[in-house]
Scaffold this active site. Structure first.
Site, short mmCIF file in Angstrom:
data_model
loop_
_atom_site.label_atom_id
_atom_site.label_comp_id
_atom_site.label_asym_id
_atom_site.label_seq_id
_atom_site.Cartn_x
_atom_site.Cartn_y
_atom_site.Cartn_z
N SER A 36 -83.36 45.59 -112.05
CA SER A 36 -82.27 44.84 -112.20
C SER A 36 -81.68 44.20 -110.72
CB SER A 36 -81.07 45.41 -112.67
OG SER A 36 -80.78 46.69 -112.07
N ASP A 317 -70.66 46.03 -110.73
CA ASP A 317 -70.51 46.84 -111.83
C ASP A 317 -71.07 48.33 -111.32
OD1 ASP A 317 -73.17 46.67 -111.84
OD2 ASP A 317 -73.46 45.64 -113.76
N HIS A 320 -74.62 47.87 -109.48
CA HIS A 320 -74.99 46.49 -108.81
C HIS A 320 -74.29 45.81 -107.83
CE1 HIS A 320 -76.89 46.99 -112.86
NE2 HIS A 320 -78.03 46.79 -112.10
#
Ligand SMILES: *[C@@H]1O[C@H](CO)[C@@H](O)[C@H](O)[C@H]1NC(C)=O
Ligand SMILES: *[C@@H]1O[C@H](CO)[C@@H](O)[C@H](O)[C@H]1NC(C)=O
Ligand SMILES: *[C@@H]1O[C@H](CO)[C@@H](O)[C@H](O)[C@H]1NC(C)=O
Ligand SMILES: *[C@@H]1O[C@H](CO)[C@@H](O)[C@H](O)[C@H]1NC(C)=O
Ligand SMILES: *[C@@H]1O[C@H](CO)[C@@H](O)[C@H](O)[C@H]1NC(C)=O
Length: 341
Positions: A36, A317, A320
């Protein structure tokens, strides 16, 4: 100015411009394998919060499959190379024009090995996708010669290991296994023709909001960071060995550990342009532990809270960075990148 002087001046200027462009045009494509931190839209839209608001509100202005309010690592590396961010493999359609900047094979949640979400392509499978395109002559080995490869993953391997009941002691033998497989994969990428491969050192996992939440976002978990340091040490040794074996400087480690730590400790980047007063506290959080950034109830009501300005937060978040966070990290990494290229 005499006509002849004018002529000389402008030829020199023109040469200067050409020279400056050449340093960018040496690399024509960026290929990305990762999770991610690097994904720019490969995950299935139905599965991932990265396709829901408030993800993407800063850039591109709506959710784009990036795990941030805006740009992620891939975008900053592409920018460094003077390339457009490569499109996500899952969004690939025919039409070669879109493939000219390379391709991004990174899937949020994936790892070197299969992770908890084992429906996701692991690193081996991501490289298989690429191999298929080379087999089909979409890209050639020559293209790879003038390409840069970015490899950024392994955090999910450890998160999955711990989630499956793995202990800190077990981690000591799991880490070398991850590095070993990663090194096999790197060798394979080099054999395919890559000559410039950026590999990220693991970020301080113990500083991610999902971990520091238990200390109200005040303290990194030193035990976890110690394990990360061990991973990074073995990675460094492994990469040095690969470069030495091939008598090349194909592989380069991009130090996410020190850059993240520097930004967190200094509450911003060294030149002080970006400031994060509470660097461990994320901008976007679920209203309780069951919910995450982007969660909604059946009626669509938000089950998360959002800070007033994403630029003021390092983390977006639970795991990240924000776009501003990545930018701060990038300003630290830029000089070492410049040395590699
Ligand atoms: C990666 O995924 C493939 C397909 O699911 C699987 O066959 C393979 O064993 C996995 N590789 C690793 C290193 O975990
Ligand atoms: C690519 O071609 C090689 C050699 O023909 C073959 O062994 C391999 O399975 C192919 N890989 C993919 C992913 O198509
Ligand atoms: C740090 O993380 C480990 C798991 O890796 C956990 O066992 C430990 O309790 C954590 N320490 C603190 C202070 O939260
Ligand atoms: C590099 O490889 C050579 C043999 O090929 C070896 O003698 C040398 O010690 C190696 N250097 C490092 C730093 O591993
Ligand atoms: C490695 O590179 C050095 C310097 O370019 C060269 O002198 C040496 O012969 C090379 N060694 C091998 C094994 O190719």
């Amino acid at each position: 100015m005499e006509p002849s002087n004018f002529f000389i001046c402008c030829i020199l200027l023109a040469l200067g411009v050409v020279g400056a462009q050449e340093s960018h045009e040496r690399y024509n494509h960026l290929f990305v394998f990762g999770d991610s931190y690097a994904d720019t839209g490969n995950l299935n839209k139905g599965l991932a919060n990265s396709w829901r608001l408030p993800y993407g509100i800063t850039f591109p202005g709506k959710p784009s499959g990036r795990f941030s309010d805006g740009r992620v690592l891939t975008d900053f590396i592409a920018k460094f190379l003077g390339l457009k961010s490569p499109i996500a493999h899952a969004q690939m359609k025919s039409g070669a024009n879109k493939l000219r900047y390379g391709l991004n094979f990174a899937y949020g949640g994936s790892g070197v090995f299969d992770t908890v979400a084992n429906v996701l392509p692991n690193m081996t499978t991501q490289i298989d996708f690429f191999q298929k395109l080379i087999n089909d002559s979409i890209y050639t080995a020559l293209d790879l010669h003038s390409s840069v490869v970015l490899v950024s993953l392994a955090g999910n391997d450890y998160a999955s290991f711990l989630a499956n009941g793995g202990t800190n002691q077990g981690l000591q033998s799991f880490i070398p296994r991850v590095i070993n497989q990663l090194s096999i994969n790197l060798k394979r990428i080099q054999k395919m023709g890559a000559t410039k491969v950026i590999v990220t050192a693991l970020q301080p996992l113990g500083c991610l909001p999902r971990i520091t939440q238990s200390s109200s976002f005040h303290q990194c978990n030193a035990t976890q960071n110690l394990a990360v340091n061990f991973h990074n040490l073995l990675l460094q040794q492994s990469v040095a060995k690969l470069n030495n074996e091939t008598n090349s400087s194909t592989f380069f480690i991009l130090d996410l550990y020190n850059s993240f730590t520097t930004v967190i400790e200094q509450k911003g980047n060294p030149k002080g342009k970006l400031k994060f007063d509470t660097p461990l506290k994320p901008c976007c959080m679920g209203i309780s532990r069951e919910y995450s950034c982007g969660s909604t109830d059946e009626k669509g009501a938000k089950l998360y809270t959002l800070c007033s300005d994403p630029k003021s937060a390092f983390f977006w978040d639970s795991s990240h960075p924000t776009q501003a966070g990545w930018k701060a990290v990038y300003t630290i990494l830029k000089s070492s990148l410049a040395q590699f290229f």
